[in-house]
Motif scaffolding. Structure first.
Motif, PDB file in Angstrom:
ATOM      1  N   VAL A 101       0.819  -1.229   0.000  1.00 62.40           N
ATOM      2  CA  VAL A 101       0.000   0.000   0.000  1.00 62.40           C
ATOM      3  C   VAL A 101       0.846   1.268   0.000  1.00 62.40           C
ATOM      4  O   VAL A 101       0.350   2.352  -0.324  1.00 62.40           O
ATOM      5  CB  VAL A 101      -1.003   0.058   1.180  1.00 62.40           C
ATOM      6  CG1 VAL A 101      -2.019  -1.058   1.079  1.00 62.40           C
ATOM      7  CG2 VAL A 101      -0.315   0.049   2.538  1.00 62.40           C
ATOM      8  N   CYS A 104       0.864   3.771  -3.279  1.00 62.63           N
ATOM      9  CA  CYS A 104      -0.289   4.630  -3.609  1.00 62.63           C
ATOM     10  C   CYS A 104      -0.574   5.665  -2.525  1.00 62.63           C
ATOM     11  O   CYS A 104      -1.415   6.540  -2.721  1.00 62.63           O
ATOM     12  CB  CYS A 104      -1.543   3.838  -3.980  1.00 62.63           C
ATOM     13  SG  CYS A 104      -1.949   2.506  -2.921  1.00 62.63           S
ATOM     14  N   ARG A 109       1.398  10.221  -5.946  1.00 61.19           N
ATOM     15  CA  ARG A 109       0.312   9.334  -6.387  1.00 61.19           C
ATOM     16  C   ARG A 109      -1.040   9.812  -5.852  1.00 61.19           C
ATOM     17  O   ARG A 109      -2.067   9.713  -6.530  1.00 61.19           O
ATOM     18  CB  ARG A 109       0.592   7.900  -5.932  1.00 61.19           C
ATOM     19  CG  ARG A 109       1.682   7.210  -6.750  1.00 61.19           C
ATOM     20  CD  ARG A 109       1.150   6.661  -8.075  1.00 61.19           C
ATOM     21  NE  ARG A 109       0.217   5.561  -7.841  1.00 61.19           N
ATOM     22  CZ  ARG A 109       0.579   4.304  -7.605  1.00 61.19           C
ATOM     23  NH1 ARG A 109       1.853   3.987  -7.583  1.00 61.19           N
ATOM     24  NH2 ARG A 109      -0.324   3.364  -7.411  1.00 61.19           N
ATOM     25  N   ILE A 110      -1.046  10.313  -4.629  1.00 65.13           N
ATOM     26  CA  ILE A 110      -2.307  10.817  -4.063  1.00 65.13           C
ATOM     27  C   ILE A 110      -2.821  11.965  -4.929  1.00 65.13           C
ATOM     28  O   ILE A 110      -4.006  12.036  -5.264  1.00 65.13           O
ATOM     29  CB  ILE A 110      -2.093  11.301  -2.605  1.00 65.13           C
ATOM     30  CG1 ILE A 110      -1.771  10.112  -1.696  1.00 65.13           C
ATOM     31  CG2 ILE A 110      -3.317  12.057  -2.092  1.00 65.13           C
ATOM     32  CD1 ILE A 110      -1.306  10.493  -0.306  1.00 65.13           C
ATOM     33  N   SER A 113      -4.117  10.523  -8.280  1.00 65.46           N
ATOM     34  CA  SER A 113      -5.276   9.616  -8.281  1.00 65.46           C
ATOM     35  C   SER A 113      -6.501  10.194  -7.594  1.00 65.46           C
ATOM     36  O   SER A 113      -7.624   9.969  -8.029  1.00 65.46           O
ATOM     37  CB  SER A 113      -4.947   8.318  -7.531  1.00 65.46           C
ATOM     38  OG  SER A 113      -3.703   7.826  -7.855  1.00 65.46           O
ATOM     39  N   TRP A 114      -6.298  10.876  -6.493  1.00 62.89           N
ATOM     40  CA  TRP A 114      -7.445  11.127  -5.615  1.00 62.89           C
ATOM     41  C   TRP A 114      -7.807  12.594  -5.388  1.00 62.89           C
ATOM     42  O   TRP A 114      -8.916  12.884  -4.949  1.00 62.89           O
ATOM     43  CB  TRP A 114      -7.187  10.482  -4.231  1.00 62.89           C
ATOM     44  CG  TRP A 114      -7.045   8.998  -4.276  1.00 62.89           C
ATOM     45  CD1 TRP A 114      -7.660   8.143  -5.155  1.00 62.89           C
ATOM     46  CD2 TRP A 114      -6.237   8.191  -3.420  1.00 62.89           C
ATOM     47  NE1 TRP A 114      -7.277   6.855  -4.890  1.00 62.89           N
ATOM     48  CE2 TRP A 114      -6.407   6.848  -3.825  1.00 62.89           C
ATOM     49  CE3 TRP A 114      -5.390   8.452  -2.349  1.00 62.89           C
ATOM     50  CZ2 TRP A 114      -5.763   5.779  -3.203  1.00 62.89           C
ATOM     51  CZ3 TRP A 114      -4.749   7.403  -1.722  1.00 62.89           C
ATOM     52  CH2 TRP A 114      -4.941   6.071  -2.145  1.00 62.89           C
ATOM     53  N   ASP A 215      -6.983  -0.744 -10.716  1.00 60.92           N
ATOM     54  CA  ASP A 215      -7.142   0.711 -10.753  1.00 60.92           C
ATOM     55  C   ASP A 215      -6.184   1.335  -9.740  1.00 60.92           C
ATOM     56  O   ASP A 215      -5.246   0.679  -9.286  1.00 60.92           O
ATOM     57  CB  ASP A 215      -8.616   1.109 -10.526  1.00 60.92           C
ATOM     58  CG  ASP A 215      -9.136   0.680  -9.155  1.00 60.92           C
ATOM     59  OD1 ASP A 215      -8.313   0.457  -8.240  1.00 60.92           O
ATOM     60  OD2 ASP A 215     -10.369   0.586  -8.982  1.00 60.92           O
ATOM     61  N   THR A 216      -6.407   2.611  -9.387  1.00 60.28           N
ATOM     62  CA  THR A 216      -5.440   3.309  -8.523  1.00 60.28           C
ATOM     63  C   THR A 216      -5.804   3.214  -7.038  1.00 60.28           C
ATOM     64  O   THR A 216      -5.232   3.921  -6.211  1.00 60.28           O
ATOM     65  CB  THR A 216      -5.368   4.796  -8.915  1.00 60.28           C
ATOM     66  OG1 THR A 216      -6.697   5.331  -8.827  1.00 60.28           O
ATOM     67  CG2 THR A 216      -4.831   4.988 -10.310  1.00 60.28           C
ATOM     68  N   SER A 217      -6.752   2.340  -6.683  1.00 63.35           N
ATOM     69  CA  SER A 217      -7.234   2.302  -5.303  1.00 63.35           C
ATOM     70  C   SER A 217      -6.330   1.470  -4.392  1.00 63.35           C
ATOM     71  O   SER A 217      -5.540   0.637  -4.847  1.00 63.35           O
ATOM     72  CB  SER A 217      -8.651   1.718  -5.262  1.00 63.35           C
ATOM     73  OG  SER A 217      -8.612   0.339  -5.578  1.00 63.35           O
ATOM     74  N   LEU A 218      -6.508   1.690  -3.079  1.00 64.91           N
ATOM     75  CA  LEU A 218      -5.798   0.887  -2.086  1.00 64.91           C
ATOM     76  C   LEU A 218      -6.188  -0.582  -2.188  1.00 64.91           C
ATOM     77  O   LEU A 218      -5.353  -1.472  -2.041  1.00 64.91           O
ATOM     78  CB  LEU A 218      -6.155   1.382  -0.684  1.00 64.91           C
ATOM     79  CG  LEU A 218      -5.449   2.648  -0.202  1.00 64.91           C
ATOM     80  CD1 LEU A 218      -6.141   3.195   1.038  1.00 64.91           C
ATOM     81  CD2 LEU A 218      -4.002   2.314   0.117  1.00 64.91           C
ATOM     82  N   SER A 220      -7.078  -2.168  -4.816  1.00 65.11           N
ATOM     83  CA  SER A 220      -6.415  -2.741  -5.985  1.00 65.11           C
ATOM     84  C   SER A 220      -4.958  -3.089  -5.659  1.00 65.11           C
ATOM     85  O   SER A 220      -4.458  -4.154  -6.045  1.00 65.11           O
ATOM     86  CB  SER A 220      -6.487  -1.742  -7.151  1.00 65.11           C
ATOM     87  OG  SER A 220      -5.996  -2.310  -8.323  1.00 65.11           O
ATOM     88  N   ALA A 221      -4.267  -2.194  -4.923  1.00 65.21           N
ATOM     89  CA  ALA A 221      -2.875  -2.467  -4.539  1.00 65.21           C
ATOM     90  C   ALA A 221      -2.805  -3.730  -3.683  1.00 65.21           C
ATOM     91  O   ALA A 221      -1.915  -4.569  -3.858  1.00 65.21           O
ATOM     92  CB  ALA A 221      -2.300  -1.275  -3.783  1.00 65.21           C
TER      93      ALA A 221
END
Ligand code: HEM
Length: 402
Positions: A101, A104, A109-110, A113-114, A215-218, A220-221
């Motif tokens: 984790v 991301c 990256r934050i 992505s977010w 995808d770019t989510s936690l 997904s990681a």
């Protein structure tokens, strides 16, 4: 043999600690404990409390002696989340779950992505807060809680499986209650089991999808990490339990602090580059996590105090962050204090995985956007506010006006 074995003495005993009073305001107790000694045995809690900056930092620097794999509280965490997550493991087991984790949760990256989602969520709940009006708005209920919940939905990538802010709030509260359920209350376990089943149903749908289309989510990681299914699910649930309350509390803490310090409020409104300092100083001054546990793996000595193997320690970062040996005028909220580390996000290998996410989503977006829209925002003295807790501390109600 561990840390220092020079002249050591047994821990002083504090039989005067009133746990119920600490729920309302722990700071006087923190001062008295710190004056009693760096490590004090508190029979009412059946643990030793470390309240100095150096003591807390030394514990976190030595996970061989001071383990995060704590009995009691550690066992309820496994029960609440379905398995033991990274927070209650030592390395190398902890590192194996944390490593996936980390990428991301780095600032770059934050931002990629977010940040657009954090901005959109802040605008959505700002509209709701403004619609409530200056005579009725409660900053905690109308803005801080739904914003922190929706941000976490988006970091975990759960929007696509129909999860909303209210689901996140309910799950987060159910898991936190379960983690603290040392008294084995059946009703708390029932709510926790329902939350587990609901989260698992979402993951049943989401994990296979993410394995074929990341995808770019936690989530997904974690899905791509090669960890066991059980570990993936436990760490998603850990993030649900740990990633909402504290960002929520920081929204209200900052507004409360700035309302009491109008000159500092004026300075940051005139110079928005000061927002990161405001956020960081508020995490130190009003730490949303006051204490977390560790357990000794052997007889040891810490800051000149003897500890037996198996002792449960409370690392009281809320007290360490106001230690006069570490901070000048520690009881003052001062956004101009020289930059220096505090322990509000913990330290060592368990340093909060989401600290950048919190700094950016709340410190750089959620709070500044509030004041952009409502420059006169302040606590409403005509209605009563309510603080609660010391292990987890925050405002349960914060009436505001503008
Ligand atoms: C201002 C907001 C926050 C504060 C004050 C905070 C504080 C902390 C503290 C003190 C710890 C260490 C606890 C211990 O060692 O027992 C921790 C760990 C953790 N936090 Fe946060 N947290 C915040 C926001 C977040 C967010 C937004 C997320 C998720 C996106 C998050 C995820 C985690 C995780 C996964 C850990 C476990 C790290 C590990 O065991 O290596 N936190 N947090």
């Amino acid at each position: 043999m561990s840390p220092s074995t020079t002249a050591a003495a047994p821990a002083p005993v504090a039989d005067w600690v009133d746990v119920a009073a600490m729920q309302h305001d722990p700071y006087e107790t923190y001062d008295r404990l710190r004056e009693t000694g760096p490590l004090v045995r508190v029979p009412a809690m059946n643990r030793y409390l470390a309240t100095t900056f150096e003591g807390c930092r030394a514990i976190e620097a030595d996970q061989v002696t001071f383990s995060a794999s704590v009995g009691g509280a550690g066992a309820t965490m496994a029960r609440a989340l379905g398995a033991t997550p990274m927070l209650r493991k030592d390395d190398p087991g902890h590192a194996a779950e944390r490593r996936p984790v980390n990428p991301c949760l780095r600032p770059k990256r934050i931002r990629e992505s977010w940040v657009p989602l954090f901005e959109r969520n802040a605008q959505t709940y700002l509209d709701e807060l403004v619609a409530k009006g200056p005579g009725a708005a409660d900053l905690n209920l109308d803005y801080a809680a739904p914003l922190a919940a929706q941000n976490l939905v988006d970091m975990l990538g759960l929007r696509g499986v129909g999860v909303g802010a209210e689901d996140m709030r309910r799950w987060s509260h159910a898991f936190i209650a379960g983690i603290g359920n040392l008294q084995d209350d059946a009703e708390i376990w029932a709510r926790c089991d329902t939350a587990q089943a609901e989260v698992d149903a979402c993951l049943d749908e989401l994990l296979p999808r993410l394995r074929s289309a990341p995808d770019t989510s936690l989530t997904s990681a974690l899905a791509a990490s090669g960890l066991s299914d059980e570990a993936v699910r436990a760490n998603v649930k850990l993030t649900i339990s740990g990633g909402m309350n504290e960002p929520q509390h920081m929204v209200t803490n900052v507004v409360w602090a700035l309302s009491r310090h109008p000159q500092q409020r004026g300075r940051v409104l005139a110079d928005p580059a000061l927002w990161p300092s405001v956020f960081d100083e508020a995490v130190r001054w009003l730490s949303p996590i006051g204490m977390y546990p560790r357990q000794t793996t052997m007889d040891t000595v810490l800051e000149g105090v003897e500890l037996p193997a198996g002792a449960i320690l409370g690392v009281v970062v809320g007290a360490a962050n106001r230690d006069p040996a570490a901070f000048d005028h520690p009881e003052a909220f001062d956004i101009a204090r020289p930059r220096q580390p505090h322990l509000g996000f913990g330290s060592g290998v368990h340093l909060c995985a989401g600290h950048w996410a919190a700094r950016i989503s709340i410190g750089e977006i959620g709070i500044p956007l509030l004041y952009d829209r409502l420059p006169d925002l302040r606590t409403d003295e005509r209605r009563s506010e309510e603080w609660f807790g010391w292990v987890f501390r925050g405002l349960t109600h914060l009436p505001v006006t503008w």
